[in-house]
Design an enzyme around this catalytic site. Structure first.
Site, PDB file in Angstrom:
ATOM      1  N   ASP A   1     -29.847  -3.245  -1.070  1.00 18.62           N
ATOM      2  CA  ASP A   1     -29.745  -4.174  -2.197  1.00 18.62           C
ATOM      3  C   ASP A   1     -28.610  -5.140  -1.934  1.00 18.62           C
ATOM      4  O   ASP A   1     -27.528  -4.734  -1.491  1.00 18.62           O
ATOM      5  CB  ASP A   1     -29.501  -3.436  -3.512  1.00 18.62           C
ATOM      6  CG  ASP A   1     -30.768  -2.805  -4.056  1.00 18.62           C
ATOM      7  OD1 ASP A   1     -31.795  -3.502  -4.055  1.00 18.62           O
ATOM      8  OD2 ASP A   1     -30.726  -1.630  -4.451  1.00 18.62           O
TER       9      ASP A   1
ATOM     10  N   SER B   1      -1.617  33.960 -12.983  1.00 21.60           N
ATOM     11  CA  SER B   1      -1.154  33.337 -14.219  1.00 21.60           C
ATOM     12  C   SER B   1       0.197  33.905 -14.648  1.00 21.60           C
ATOM     13  O   SER B   1       1.140  33.914 -13.863  1.00 21.60           O
ATOM     14  CB  SER B   1      -2.220  33.521 -15.307  1.00 21.60           C
ATOM     15  OG  SER B   1      -1.963  32.685 -16.407  1.00 21.60           O
TER      16      SER B   1
ATOM     17  N   ASP C   1     -32.471   2.173   0.249  1.00 21.35           N
ATOM     18  CA  ASP C   1     -33.102   0.891  -0.047  1.00 21.35           C
ATOM     19  C   ASP C   1     -31.989  -0.139  -0.172  1.00 21.35           C
ATOM     20  O   ASP C   1     -31.132  -0.042  -1.050  1.00 21.35           O
ATOM     21  CB  ASP C   1     -33.897   0.994  -1.352  1.00 21.35           C
ATOM     22  CG  ASP C   1     -34.522  -0.340  -1.751  1.00 21.35           C
ATOM     23  OD1 ASP C   1     -34.653  -1.216  -0.879  1.00 21.35           O
ATOM     24  OD2 ASP C   1     -34.847  -0.506  -2.942  1.00 21.35           O
TER      25      ASP C   1
ATOM     26  N   ASP D   1     -37.168  -1.095  -5.990  1.00 21.32           N
ATOM     27  CA  ASP D   1     -36.877  -2.394  -6.603  1.00 21.32           C
ATOM     28  C   ASP D   1     -37.987  -2.772  -7.591  1.00 21.32           C
ATOM     29  O   ASP D   1     -39.138  -2.355  -7.454  1.00 21.32           O
ATOM     30  CB  ASP D   1     -36.770  -3.484  -5.531  1.00 21.32           C
ATOM     31  CG  ASP D   1     -35.611  -3.216  -4.576  1.00 21.32           C
ATOM     32  OD1 ASP D   1     -34.611  -2.656  -5.046  1.00 21.32           O
ATOM     33  OD2 ASP D   1     -35.734  -3.554  -3.394  1.00 21.32           O
TER      34      ASP D   1
ATOM     35  N   ASP E   1     -29.668   1.713  -2.989  1.00 16.33           N
ATOM     36  CA  ASP E   1     -30.277   2.884  -3.627  1.00 16.33           C
ATOM     37  C   ASP E   1     -30.460   3.999  -2.597  1.00 16.33           C
ATOM     38  O   ASP E   1     -31.085   3.803  -1.547  1.00 16.33           O
ATOM     39  CB  ASP E   1     -31.642   2.523  -4.225  1.00 16.33           C
ATOM     40  CG  ASP E   1     -31.509   1.558  -5.394  1.00 16.33           C
ATOM     41  OD1 ASP E   1     -30.633   1.786  -6.246  1.00 16.33           O
ATOM     42  OD2 ASP E   1     -32.274   0.567  -5.434  1.00 16.33           O
TER      43      ASP E   1
ATOM     44  N   ASP F   1      -5.804  28.228 -11.462  1.00 18.13           N
ATOM     45  CA  ASP F   1      -5.611  29.582 -11.990  1.00 18.13           C
ATOM     46  C   ASP F   1      -6.897  30.385 -11.802  1.00 18.13           C
ATOM     47  O   ASP F   1      -7.991  29.927 -12.133  1.00 18.13           O
ATOM     48  CB  ASP F   1      -5.263  29.452 -13.480  1.00 18.13           C
ATOM     49  CG  ASP F   1      -4.864  30.766 -14.118  1.00 18.13           C
ATOM     50  OD1 ASP F   1      -5.391  31.812 -13.711  1.00 18.13           O
ATOM     51  OD2 ASP F   1      -4.041  30.737 -15.054  1.00 18.13           O
TER      52      ASP F   1
ATOM     53  N   ASP G   1     -36.509  -2.177   0.935  1.00 16.70           N
ATOM     54  CA  ASP G   1     -35.901  -2.688   2.165  1.00 16.70           C
ATOM     55  C   ASP G   1     -35.178  -1.508   2.812  1.00 16.70           C
ATOM     56  O   ASP G   1     -34.001  -1.267   2.552  1.00 16.70           O
ATOM     57  CB  ASP G   1     -34.926  -3.825   1.868  1.00 16.70           C
ATOM     58  CG  ASP G   1     -35.601  -4.956   1.084  1.00 16.70           C
ATOM     59  OD1 ASP G   1     -36.787  -5.199   1.325  1.00 16.70           O
ATOM     60  OD2 ASP G   1     -34.925  -5.565   0.235  1.00 16.70           O
TER      61      ASP G   1
END
Length: 812
Positions: free
Chosen positions: A119, A363, A117, A61, A125, A647, A67
């Site tokens: 927020d 294919s 963290d 932060d 975060d 493919d 936190d």
């Protein structure tokens, strides 16, 4: 959704203890194979994790310290993510919180400890994640680990671990050494309400809806709605299939109640849990399925006399002298569809088609193959009828495929497909467009219908190929080979297969849960040739062989980290690693580079299965281990809801990988190349891949002159690589065909124009993206494909003789 009365209980049921049992199979030649599947009685342990503290966590932060909280995720033990409390404004947080997990000892248990963290305004975060392999721990011991997350900033996470025996019976597991299927139970929940009606009270018209959830179960959430009868119960119970020892809980949401309200005593919940049978609907093993082994025995009756005729032998070939011959094709749109018809007609005229055991495609060649296998005896005929039918569709006007009539048909078919339970995408629309381009009207043919064309061994076994990819990764970083036969669909890497008619259905822990109707083959053709599944990195790789330039900014940062104390090294343990997430710019760039326009998705039949503790030592897994996620078991395919199939050409334009399975014992491969541009690029890429993977493959050595001016055929006998198949390489070129209309038959002056086939020039009619040919262009390409085979009969015979001689020598 409002919740009240969350009922959490360990759903405990009776255990059936089984001793270890091995299922032994035989090879087609009668040799005993390694046990395909083991049924074992395996112990569960109690894992205790104590998140103690972190130190020197850097400031995420701007205005405050971090936190911090720690998230714990061990998906092999619980589908729920646990987390500690948040310690605010502290770079040295202390939690001292303890968590408990019941783990299966035979499963690869990797605990993810993520530090965040908190927020309030923006998303939390994500600072880093530590991946810790529980296999490092010894039973009965307690250790305190210090994970050194950043040596410069001296960041550290301290966690305590203990591993103990747990009371109760052991668990029955089924495993092939790579995947583990665990014991599952079925919980039935029924709601009953009893209520007396008062006099003159009007009958209530309201309905009551209950919501039940068992997180991690196959069903997830189920709702029960009650009517307004005087005495009533739900008409049918809610059912949940869940892994018995994976800490399941039942969450109940009551009708019309706030989270704080108590459970209404007028409702009764009746619950019953029972063990499900141990029988699996997913085949876990590496040997060939019983149907393919039976096919090989029947096919032998066609191959032996055909080889005797081609090689002009006086005596019949014995079974052990008969080589396994495979025809391998590459993709190339309508060009490969057309040229393959010519190649097969040439092989038919040489009687070599009857010598082939397998025919593989991707294919555009899958379009040819699916057309041919509608006829149960196609390889016993001269192919002129099939070539003429394809000519009609290749030369017709294609604009009608985009008409209003067809658009309504497409919409109707897509809606029906969605109702059946398939996940639809633009690739399904592309499959329907292909159907209109290559057929008259609706084509009800399905891949499993092709069993009629091989039930007597009368044709080579067709194998169609695709690769399974993953969001946010390029095909160089993540791809897994998938093979399709009329019998089975499977991933070679995991040794997991399902019946072809069950592909697309919903599975859980190896059991079939919901049968979804088998797809019509046009939808598979759309997926096998999904031109629209490209991304920016694929375009980059067309001109560059490396993604290092992009990896600098877009690849996840993963490092081995130091830990204290240093635990004793064990054979099957993973290193402890630190994952540092990309920044927002890097994530955005990665998304822009790797996101595909659209992709075909099918229900994942590996869903719920878990990785075996020793999967990285399994020789079968190691043969195909080549992705950035192979050492991250929590992120491998068994954790996905859907398979994402594209493919094969988005990695290498080849269908050779199913032929390199040792169990198929292929001795000779006819490599029919129909690529645009470089004719040897796909072959060079295959050689490089096989060398890196330790797969036996002949050395391809072309002179500089040959690389500039390719011949029609090259023989690589693999003498320098004992055990490798003999390889016959047929590039699609126009060499002697310009002067010869057939081997040893020169063109007259009036016929010289027919030999001028422009395959790859700027004005060539054979572009990979061309969907309509003129009649002349179609005929010339078919004739060229046939001629290049016929003109190299001597090399083909030489390759077959070499293979027979090696088979005889090996027997001696």
């Amino acid at each position: 959704m409002e919740q009240d009365g969350i009922l959490s209980q360990g759903l405990i049921t009776k255990t059936a203890g089984l001793e270890e049992e091995e299922v032994t199979r035989l090879n087609p030649d009668g040799e005993q194979q390694t046990p395909a599947t083991k049924i074992e009685s395996s112990l569960c342990y109690l894992l205790t994790v104590r998140v103690i503290r972190a130190r020197n966590i850097h400031q995420a932060d701007v205005l405050s310290q971090t936190d911090c909280y720690v998230s714990l995720w061990l998906p092999t033990a619980s589908t729920e993510k646990f987390q500690t409390k948040t310690i605010k404004n502290c770079k040295d947080p202390v939690w001292n919180e303890t968590f408990y997990f019941r783990i299966q000892s035979q499963v690869k248990n990797v605990l993810e400890l993520a530090l965040y963290d908190k927020d309030v305004v923006t998303q939390d975060d994500h600072l880093f994640t530590v991946y810790f392999d529980i296999a490092k721990l010894s039973l009965g011991e307690q250790v305190f680990m210090h994970f050194k997350c950043d040596s410069q900033r001296q960041e550290e996470l301290e966690v305590g671990f203990a591993l103990d025996n747990i009371s109760g019976p052991s668990e029955t597991i089924i495993t092939n050494g790579i995947l583990v299927s665990r014991k599952i139970c079925c919980l039935e929940v029924q709601v009953v309400e009893k209520k007396k009606k008062k006099k003159k009270e009007k009958k209530s018209l309201s309905k009551k809806e209950f919501s039940f959830k068992v997180q991690g179960s196959y069903e997830g959430t189920q709702d029960i709605t009650l009517g307004s009868d005087l005495i009533f119960s739900s008409s049918s119970p809610a059912k949940f299939h869940y892994a018995r020892y994976k800490q399941p809980t039942l969450d109940v949401t009551l009708p019309g109640k706030k989270p704080s309200a108590s459970v209404d005593k007028g409702f009764d919940l009746h619950m019953k849990a029972e063990d499900c049978p141990d029988h699996l609907d997913v085949r876990l093993g590496f040997d060939l399925c019983a149907q393919e082994q039976d096919f090989l025995r029947k096919r032998q009756k066609y191959i032996a006399p055909a080889l005797k005729k081609v090689l002009q032998l006086e005596q019949d070939l014995l079974d052990h002298e008969t080589p396994v011959v495979a025809i391998m094709t590459t993709g190339g749109g309508m060009r490969s569809l057309t040229a393959l018809y010519g190649s097969l007609r040439g092989l038919k005229k040489l009687n070599v088609l009857d010598c082939a055991t397998y025919l593989t495609g991707l294919s555009g060649t899958t379009w040819t193959m699916s057309n041919l296998y509608r006829d149960a005896d196609w390889s016993q005929k001269d192919l002129n009828k099939q070539i003429s039918e394809a000519r009609k569709h290749m030369t017709k006007c294609k604009i009608n495929s985009l008409s209003l009539k067809y658009m309504k048909y497409y919409k109707k078919q897509l809606c029906q497909r969605k109702r059946e339970g398939h996940k639809t995408s633009f690739i399904d629309l592309w499959g329907l467009v292909l159907e209109s381009l290559l057929h008259d009207g609706k084509d009800n043919h399905r891949l499993s219908d092709q069993q009629r064309a091989i039930n007597r061994g009368q044709n080579p076994l067709p194998i169609y190929t695709a690769v399974n990819v993953k969001n946010s990764y390029s095909t160089l970083d993540f791809k897994e080979w998938v093979e399709f036969t009329p019998y089975e669909v499977g991933l070679q890497k995991y040794g997991a297969y399902v019946r072809t008619e069950d592909f697309g259905s919903e599975f859980f822990m190896g059991r079939l849960m919901k049968k979804v109707p088998e797809s019509r083959i046009c939808f598979l053709e759309g997926m096998w040739s999904s031109l629209f599944s490209l991304n920016v990195l694929y375009i980059w790789n067309l001109s560059h062989s490396s993604e290092d330039f992009w990896h600098r900014w877009t690849r996840d940062k993963i490092d081995d980290i130091e830990e204290e104390p240093l635990l004793p090294q064990k054979l099957h343990e993973l290193r402890t690693r630190l994952f540092t997430p990309l920044g927002r710019l890097g994530s955005a760039l990665r998304s822009a580079l790797t996101d595909r326009l659209c992709i075909a998705q099918e229900h994942n039949f590996l869903k719920g299965l878990q990785m075996h503790n020793d999967y990285l030592e399994n020789k079968h897994f190691c043969r195909w281990k080549d992705t950035v996620l192979d050492t991250f078991p929590n992120q491998l395919t068994q954790s996905e809801e859907f398979l994402s199939l594209v493919d094969t050409g988005f990695f290498i334009n080849t269908s050779i990988m199913p032929l390199l399975k040792p169990e198929r014992k292929v001795d000779v491969i006819l490599h029919l190349n129909y690529s645009a541009g470089s004719q040897i690029q796909a072959l060079n890429q295959t050689c490089k891949y096989c060398s890196e993977q330790g797969i036996l493959f002949p050395k391809v050595d072309l002179s500089e002159e040959d690389r500039k001016n390719l011949k029609e055929c090259y023989l690589f006998d693999g003498a320098e690589t004992p055990g490798a198949p003999v390889l016959l390489f047929f590039p699609l070129i126009n060499d002697t065909f310009q002067k010869y209309k057939a081997p040893s038959q020169k063109r007259s002056e009036s016929e010289m124009e027919d030999g001028k086939v422009d395959l790859y020039g700027c004005c060539s009619p054979y572009s990979t993206y061309s969907i309509q040919y003129t009649e002349k262009a179609y005929d010339c390409l078919v004739q060229l494909g046939e001629y290049n085979i016929l003109n190299n009969e001597e090399l083909i015979v030489q390759a077959l003789r070499t293979a027979v001689a090696r088979k005889r020598q090996k027997r001696k």
